[in-house]
Scaffold this motif. Sequence first.
Motif, PDB file in Angstrom:
ATOM      1  N   UNK A  38       0.876  -1.058   0.044  1.00 23.65           N
ATOM      2  CA  UNK A  38      -0.104  -0.168  -0.148  1.00 23.65           C
ATOM      3  C   UNK A  38       0.826   1.051   0.149  1.00 23.65           C
ATOM      4  N   UNK A  41      -2.185   7.133   0.644  1.00 18.76           N
ATOM      5  CA  UNK A  41      -3.680   7.624  -0.131  1.00 18.76           C
ATOM      6  C   UNK A  41      -3.851   6.789  -1.332  1.00 18.76           C
ATOM      7  N   UNK A  42      -3.453   5.513  -1.059  1.00 10.07           N
ATOM      8  CA  UNK A  42      -3.935   4.689  -2.183  1.00 10.07           C
ATOM      9  C   UNK A  42      -4.380   3.344  -1.425  1.00 10.07           C
ATOM     10  N   UNK A  43      -5.396   2.356  -2.181  1.00  7.95           N
ATOM     11  CA  UNK A  43      -5.784   1.322  -1.843  1.00  7.95           C
ATOM     12  C   UNK A  43      -4.646   0.309  -1.881  1.00  7.95           C
ATOM     13  N   UNK A  44      -4.680  -0.809  -0.944  1.00  4.69           N
ATOM     14  CA  UNK A  44      -3.644  -1.826  -0.958  1.00  4.69           C
ATOM     15  C   UNK A  44      -3.733  -2.691  -2.415  1.00  4.69           C
TER      16      UNK A  44
END
Lengths: 110, 113
Positions: A38, A41-44
């Motif tokens: 991850x 500020x992003x999804x895994x």
Amino acid sequence: LAKTTQPISMDSYEGQEVNITCSHNNIATNDYITWYQQFPSQGPRFIIQGYKTKVTNEVASLFIPADRKSSTLSLPRVSLSDTAVYYCLVGSNAGNMLTFGGGTRLMVKP
Amino acid sequence: DAGVTQSPTHLIKTRGQQVTLRCSPKSGHDTVSWYQQALGQGPQFIFQYYEEEERQRGNFPDRFSGHQFPNYSSELNVNALLLGDSALYLCASGMGAAPYEQYFGPGTRLTVT
């Protein structure tokens, strides 16, 4: 669900191989081991999954010893862009709930 | 091929208000899961929808509810917002009732003041 333990943080330098180990002493027979990455500020993002021995894809390798009580994610020749949090998850593919721990914050330095 | 999309990107609400977050799964996917991620922590599973039904639920109060539409998109509703609901809300999609791997969207950052 099996609980996982992994280092809170790790530092490395560009070009080095990084190995992140995860302990999962209570892993069940039908559990798989999955690693996610991850960025802030992003999804895994799914990296790799395995059940036993060794699994390799274009991004990483996953080493699982015979007793399956631990696993090691290996990232070959890391770059600055590999700086991220890496999560080790253990669970059955028959279950659909992903259980994330605290993850390992990898910092790659120039 | 669009991946998982979420809207809005950011949201600011006041305590006691209600909020609805939206998610469109990756093309070809039919399962949608929602996660809450507090700052500095790993994502926590809220619930999962498959065939328009809630299939599994994490340890979240009834203030958190959801819905899945026939086109597989999904909504997450949170009522009576608390300050502690401030978090990044992530949507993940997969195929079938027990997806091998899940694809996450960029998330919706909710701030409750």
